[in-house]
Scaffold this motif. Structure first.
Motif, PDB file in Angstrom:
ATOM      1  N   ARG A   1       6.791  12.548   4.578  1.00  0.00           N
ATOM      2  CA  ARG A   1       7.041  12.708   3.143  1.00  0.00           C
ATOM      3  C   ARG A   1       8.524  12.607   2.796  1.00  0.00           C
ATOM      4  NH1 ARG A   1       3.142  14.774  -0.005  1.00  0.00           N
ATOM      5  NH2 ARG A   1       4.674  15.814  -1.309  1.00  0.00           N
TER       6      ARG A   1
ATOM      7  N   SER B   1      -5.353   2.153  -3.673  1.00  0.00           N
ATOM      8  CA  SER B   1      -6.313   1.842  -4.727  1.00  0.00           C
ATOM      9  C   SER B   1      -5.659   1.113  -5.901  1.00  0.00           C
ATOM     10  CB  SER B   1      -7.071   3.089  -5.194  1.00  0.00           C
ATOM     11  OG  SER B   1      -6.223   3.916  -5.934  1.00  0.00           O
TER      12      SER B   1
ATOM     13  N   LEU C   1      -2.185   8.559   7.176  1.00  0.00           N
ATOM     14  CA  LEU C   1      -2.363   9.943   6.737  1.00  0.00           C
ATOM     15  C   LEU C   1      -2.910  10.039   5.319  1.00  0.00           C
ATOM     16  CD1 LEU C   1       0.931  11.523   8.157  1.00  0.00           C
ATOM     17  CD2 LEU C   1      -1.388  11.884   9.013  1.00  0.00           C
ATOM     18  N   ARG C   2      -2.552   9.067   4.480  1.00  0.00           N
ATOM     19  CA  ARG C   2      -2.874   9.202   3.057  1.00  0.00           C
ATOM     20  C   ARG C   2      -4.103   8.429   2.602  1.00  0.00           C
ATOM     21  NH1 ARG C   2       3.345   9.365   2.491  1.00  0.00           N
ATOM     22  NH2 ARG C   2       3.156  11.173   3.822  1.00  0.00           N
TER      23      ARG C   2
ATOM     24  N   PHE D   1       0.848  -1.208   0.000  1.00  0.00           N
ATOM     25  CA  PHE D   1       0.000   0.000   0.000  1.00  0.00           C
ATOM     26  C   PHE D   1       0.879   1.251   0.000  1.00  0.00           C
ATOM     27  CE2 PHE D   1      -3.630  -2.230   2.578  1.00  0.00           C
ATOM     28  CZ  PHE D   1      -4.019  -2.905   1.436  1.00  0.00           C
ATOM     29  N   HIS D   2       1.944   1.204   0.796  1.00  0.00           N
ATOM     30  CA  HIS D   2       2.830   2.370   0.926  1.00  0.00           C
ATOM     31  C   HIS D   2       3.527   2.662  -0.402  1.00  0.00           C
ATOM     32  CE1 HIS D   2       5.143   5.336   2.982  1.00  0.00           C
ATOM     33  NE2 HIS D   2       6.275   4.680   2.963  1.00  0.00           N
ATOM     34  N   ARG D   3       3.949   1.604  -1.088  1.00  0.00           N
ATOM     35  CA  ARG D   3       4.722   1.774  -2.313  1.00  0.00           C
ATOM     36  C   ARG D   3       3.838   2.139  -3.501  1.00  0.00           C
ATOM     37  NH1 ARG D   3       6.842  -3.124  -2.451  1.00  0.00           N
ATOM     38  NH2 ARG D   3       5.637  -3.842  -4.214  1.00  0.00           N
ATOM     39  N   LYS D   4       2.722   1.401  -3.654  1.00  0.00           N
ATOM     40  CA  LYS D   4       1.888   1.567  -4.853  1.00  0.00           C
ATOM     41  C   LYS D   4       0.672   2.447  -4.630  1.00  0.00           C
ATOM     42  CE  LYS D   4       0.814  -1.909  -7.502  1.00  0.00           C
ATOM     43  NZ  LYS D   4       0.442  -3.237  -8.090  1.00  0.00           N
ATOM     44  N   GLY D   5       0.317   2.658  -3.363  1.00  0.00           N
ATOM     45  CA  GLY D   5      -0.966   3.296  -3.060  1.00  0.00           C
ATOM     46  C   GLY D   5      -2.046   2.235  -2.912  1.00  0.00           C
TER      47      GLY D   5
ATOM     48  N   ARG E   1      -9.423   8.001   3.604  1.00  0.00           N
ATOM     49  CA  ARG E   1     -10.681   8.139   2.868  1.00  0.00           C
ATOM     50  C   ARG E   1     -11.131   6.828   2.234  1.00  0.00           C
ATOM     51  NH1 ARG E   1      -8.717  11.730  -2.427  1.00  0.00           N
ATOM     52  NH2 ARG E   1      -7.090  10.314  -3.096  1.00  0.00           N
TER      53      ARG E   1
ATOM     54  N   GLY F   1       0.473  19.154  11.665  1.00  0.00           N
ATOM     55  CA  GLY F   1       0.737  19.103  10.231  1.00  0.00           C
ATOM     56  C   GLY F   1       2.220  19.239   9.925  1.00  0.00           C
TER      57      GLY F   1
ATOM     58  N   ALA G   1       4.330  16.125   8.215  1.00  0.00           N
ATOM     59  CA  ALA G   1       4.960  16.310   6.901  1.00  0.00           C
ATOM     60  C   ALA G   1       6.283  15.554   6.804  1.00  0.00           C
ATOM     61  CB  ALA G   1       5.161  17.800   6.618  1.00  0.00           C
TER      62      ALA G   1
END
Lengths: 250, 250
Positions: free
Chosen positions: B195, B55, B135-136, B49-53, B139, B188, B192
């Protein structure tokens, strides 16, 4: 100027995303795709990327949003990534142009840092969709395009770093500060607002520009930079808004 | 304890992601899925998930990463979202437990704020993968789970807000500060770092804890809070590391 029209302006300033428009296919003498229409489509793509995420968005989603057949979009772009690049490069060029006006300011380090923060906060809030995509979806760009955007980003960050160095040299910023780390921290702090800022939220961009400027300046100021007025006096004296108008006129 | 083993511990503390493990199907008396194996799979899912995202990741990707058939994963979860929840809830529970030790500290506002920042920075750097996903990808969770995580996040943030209010009441933090906005900005700012922070990068978590603590405290301190030592003296006096050990023993 509202966020939406500024986002459009950002895209207009981006030429690279629109290379297909000036190169119609051989043997097709009719006029090429409409540039205005291209900008509308890029804007629609930005809304969808922002809402669903880039990788979950298909060209079909963009076509449906603008009410055309999927094939029509290939008059404008070769791939979904072309839309992403048009959005990110457009926002990046606007940001760079605005921050270079700060770099040219003839002013002391506190005023320049205040102007930098104010300019950045106003940019981030007025280009919220495009700039959020810039921060979140960079890795989806191909290597060459990603490196180009990263180089522009480095030039942007260097404006802040130069101001911090100038402040250290003049003795008004803390000599013990790591300017590279502080540049990263301060920009990360401001960029985090893209996670929660809303146009209809409780804070105006001008209020945020002031609070962020006070926060960043308080973090770097030296005892000499306080000029005997104390930290509260320093914070009261910081108004990012008017100073940034100066920057815009530079 | 390195980031990977801490991430595993985070997942172990999460019970809700593992509900299927204690409810084997009727008529299948053999033992259910192995909890240790489940944690390995969740850890592998987090890396992807971290590498590709999230979805862009499929259950098939996770199955390939752990070397099992896709169908085997359904012994552990009903959906890809169950993995996401196990990762996010696990990290959230660890963070909440650690920050509640700060809330219980018997100390002045400057020391408590320093401990809060130090604890948060150490948590974020040692749970980098899981916390970045938190964090990412929030949703992507269903509404009920998202609201549960958001409530835990609000309880976490309230610890910082309470410290800021305490500092204002005692006159050591700036009375003009908007404590809600400052809580959001300070968190925040620290978040950050997910990142750009890398375990093999130029800064240790302890160095970052110190710099962030100095930055946050400098931004909120009042003239009275400076106690005549100046901002540079204040920054020199801030060491997040030893104070956070105190918090861990509380």
């Amino acid at each position: 100027m509202d966020g939406r029209s500024r986002a459009l302006r950002a895209v207009r300033l981006s030429s690279e995303g629109a290379t297909h428009m000036t190169a119609p296919k051989r043997g097709r003498p009719r006029r090429g795709p409409d540039p205005e229409r291209f900008h509308e489509i890029v804007d629609a793509a930005a809304q969808i990327f922002h809402r669903k995420g880039y990788s979950a968005t298909s060209i079909q989603d963009i076509a449906e949003a603008v009410g055309v057949l999927k094939g029509s979009l290939y008059h404008y772009v070769k791939s979904k990534e072309d839309f992403l690049y048009a959005i990110i490069d457009g926002a990046t060029q606007v940001a760079l142009q605005e921050i270079q006006a700060v770099a040219r300011m003839e002013a002391g380090p506190v005023d320049k840092l205040t102007a930098f923060v104010g300019t950045h906060v106003r940019f981030a809030t007025s280009h919220l969709t495009a700039y959020s995509i810039r921060l979140r979806e960079m890795r989806e760009l191909g290597q060459e395009r990603r490196e180009k955007i990263q180089a522009d980003g480095a030039a942007y960050n260097k404006v802040m770093r130069d101001v911090l160095v100038q402040g250290q040299e003049q003795g008004v910023f803390d000599a013990g500060m790591d300017v590279d780390l502080m540049t990263t921290i301060a920009l990360g702090q401001m960029n985090a607002l893209t996670r929660w800022y809303r146009e209809d939220g409780p804070y105006t961009p001008e209020q945020l520009a002031d609070v962020f400027a006070r926060t960043v300046v308080s973090a770097v100021i030296s005892d000499r930079g306080l000029q005997g007025e104390g930290v509260e006096g320093l914070r009261r004296s910081i108004r990012a808004a008017p100073r940034a108008d100066v920057a815009a006129q530079a």
